[in-house]
Write a protein that holds these residues in place. Sequence first.
Motif: not given
Length: 377
Positions: A257-275
């Motif tokens: 969420n911190n990365m997602r909200k960073d408006i200066t960020r240029n790189s992609w981010t993925i989050l995976t939740y493994l059940k």
Amino acid sequence: MKKNIFNNIFFQLFIYLFIVINLIIQNNYTNINTTKINNIYNIKNCKNKTLSNVILKEFDFGDTTVKLENNYTQIYPLRGIIGVPENNQNHPIVFLLHGSHFLASKNNIRVNERYDLGLRYLVDNLAKQGYLTISVDVNGEYINSKDPSYKLSIDLFNKHLTNLTKAINGLDVGYGVNLNNKGDISNIVLIGHSLGCEGIQYITKNQKEKGKNIIKALLCLTPNYSSLINDISLADIPTAILITELDNNLDGKTLYNNMRKDITRNSWTILTYLKGAKTNYFNDNLDEKDLFLNVHYKTRKIIKKDYLTKKQQQDFLSKYSLDFLNSIYDKENISNEFKIHDNSLETLYGYEVLTSLTMPSTKYTFNSYTNNLSYSF
């Protein structure tokens, strides 16, 4: 009459040959199109080939020192395990940093718990796919509390990098295996487990401060960031975060969420939740007694039933980490199952997951927790 019979026989023979030839052509065409390429790694000159002969070698350069806060001198071992692909290509390099976990002795840094060796399976798997892979012993980082800025992790990485660079340039520094021209020192991916995720952020930051862009991506396994999670300077490079359901610490979600909200960020981010997964089963040298369960799962009273086995969890990580690496180096050769952008994705490699993806270049976000699509400009 005889001429007509001859012509008729000739005509039938012609038809028969025509059919046979067409069948041969059809079969060849079918074989070409159904030939399965088993390996999805395809970078530089190493194309569509599984590297079956991989050298796995433990190494130990002895003890080294680093000065921490208040001029305190920390002694720690410089050792690990390396996986070397069979051919002479300049392969991308992967460094694995384990977490703090549990140490038998805080008085002796050369403790028996070799958590770096607990990632041997991942070293082997990635090396077979053409990545020069190293799992390093980071126990020295976690024994002493005098290192809040991860100076030891930075020092450890830089010393390993120095030795590796020398070996790739043809010098025998003590790995016990020939590394001449085996790795590309300008293409490195860091994988951190638990508290090791924090270490790889600081290492990347340090490289950036030195003007080096050698670290291309980060993979964070069940991050543990404690109080620093909202203060750490996050690396602006492609980042994958993998969190587990059977864990009472979901810092990875906050990190995402911190990365997602960073408006200066240029790189992609993925989050995976493994059940059904737990944080420690990514390391072979950890077992169930080390498990932390979240409160929600305790109340369900079906914990044993829903567990993924250690073998299953490591199978998932082996496939996931390889697809992530290939997405960095060759976007065309990624497993068909690695569809993290698919908003209907419920399973990955046969395991139940939830996924979230943020792509700042398009300002597009999909959140599997809420099942919502959003666009921000």
